[in-house]
Enzyme design. Structure first.
Site, short mmCIF file in Angstrom:
data_model
loop_
_atom_site.label_atom_id
_atom_site.label_comp_id
_atom_site.label_asym_id
_atom_site.label_seq_id
_atom_site.Cartn_x
_atom_site.Cartn_y
_atom_site.Cartn_z
N TRP A 1 0.86 -1.18 0.00
CA TRP A 1 0.00 0.00 0.00
C TRP A 1 0.90 1.24 0.00
O TRP A 1 1.91 1.27 0.70
CB TRP A 1 -0.91 -0.02 1.23
N HIS B 1 0.33 -4.93 7.10
CA HIS B 1 -0.71 -5.15 6.07
C HIS B 1 -0.08 -5.48 4.72
O HIS B 1 -0.49 -4.98 3.68
CB HIS B 1 -1.64 -3.94 6.00
N HIS C 1 -2.84 -10.94 4.19
CA HIS C 1 -2.82 -10.57 5.61
C HIS C 1 -4.26 -10.43 6.11
O HIS C 1 -5.21 -10.45 5.32
CB HIS C 1 -2.06 -9.26 5.81
N ASP D 1 -6.94 -8.06 8.72
CA ASP D 1 -7.18 -6.83 9.46
C ASP D 1 -7.94 -7.17 10.73
O ASP D 1 -8.91 -7.92 10.69
CB ASP D 1 -8.09 -5.87 8.67
N HIS E 1 -7.46 -2.08 13.59
CA HIS E 1 -6.93 -1.33 12.44
C HIS E 1 -7.65 0.02 12.28
O HIS E 1 -7.02 1.02 11.97
CB HIS E 1 -7.12 -2.20 11.19
N HIS F 1 -13.86 -0.18 5.48
CA HIS F 1 -13.22 -0.79 6.66
C HIS F 1 -14.06 -0.57 7.92
O HIS F 1 -14.28 -1.50 8.70
CB HIS F 1 -11.82 -0.20 6.89
N GLU G 1 -7.19 -9.94 3.42
CA GLU G 1 -6.86 -9.16 2.23
C GLU G 1 -5.63 -9.77 1.55
O GLU G 1 -4.85 -10.48 2.18
CB GLU G 1 -6.58 -7.70 2.63
ZN LIG Z 1 -7.45 -3.38 5.29
#
Ligand SMILES: [Zn+2]
Length: 225
Positions: free
Chosen positions: A23, A53, A57, A59, A63, A167, A179
């Protein structure tokens, strides 16, 4: 059981490696041999440097929810058991309208296969136009009462489109999020899922290994869990 169980399992996690996609504002991935037998050390030992992340992975509510549970508090039932791979046709986002045809049930573990799977893992560049879960679809999933949702790129929400919103909707309702799956070789349908994130204390997220095994149509009909 005729086959050895391990031969039936499909690995749907992506391999972690230096320079892989991450990301945009998250840390880059570096994996370095700190002790190296090629350099005369008696063993190989690596250092891993990566965001929580990264790649495949999970969440935790923590988060996006300050006092929410960390991944170390996740019930294992969220990620071990029956799951369904649902193929999404929409090239932009997952929308409630498309989901309606799939008759999603309470407590399901739903993994979305989109055009991301064959496309996004081919490059180390971050692709901004990946398929994401719109916030109205997130609300729809929460209303259906699903337990766990999985997506095939780095976020359930889009890039500058429904990121925090999607989210928040999922995590505030206690839906567990996987994810970064790669579902390229996986046909839609019923599976057994095992996805285990690292047990990091109070973690907002953690890398995970995720595997699927196809369920026989007969078992599905009989409703064997
Ligand atoms: Zn996420």
């Amino acid at each position: 059981m005729n086959n050895t169980p391990s031969s039936d399992w499909i690995d749907v996690s992506v391999a972690l490696r230096t320079g892989m996609v991450h990301w945009p504002d998250n840390p880059p991935v570096r994996i370095e041999r700190m002790q190296d037998m090629e350099r005369g050390d008696s063993a190989n030992v690596s250092m891993l440097s990566l965001g929580s992340h990264t790649g495949t992975h999970m969440d935790a509510p923590l988060h996006f929810v300050r006092s929410g549970p960390g991944l170390d508090e996740m019930p294992l039932a969220a990620v071990i058991g029956r799951a369904r791979v649902v193929e999404i046709q929409d090239p932009e986002s997952i929308k409630a309208q498309e989901l309606a045809a799939h008759h999603i049930q309470r407590d399901e573990r739903i993994l979305f296969k989109t055009r991301n799977s064959p496309r996004c893992w081919q490059t180390d560049e971050f692709l901004e136009d990946f398929v994401y879960i719109s916030q109205e679809a997130a609300r729809y999933l929460v209303a259906r009462g699903i337990q766990t949702v999985g997506v095939d790129y780095l976020s359930v929400g889009g890039f500058q489109k429904d990121g925090p919103e999607t989210h928040h909707v999922l995590l505030e309702s206690g839906v567990w999020i996987i994810e970064g799956l790669n579902l390229a070789g996986v046909v839609p349908g019923p599976y057994d899922l095992i996805c285990l994130p690292l047990r990091v204390k109070r973690s907002d997220g953690a890398p995970a290994r995720a595997i699927l095994r196809r369920r026989e149509a007969k078992e599905v009909e009989e409703g064997i869990r």
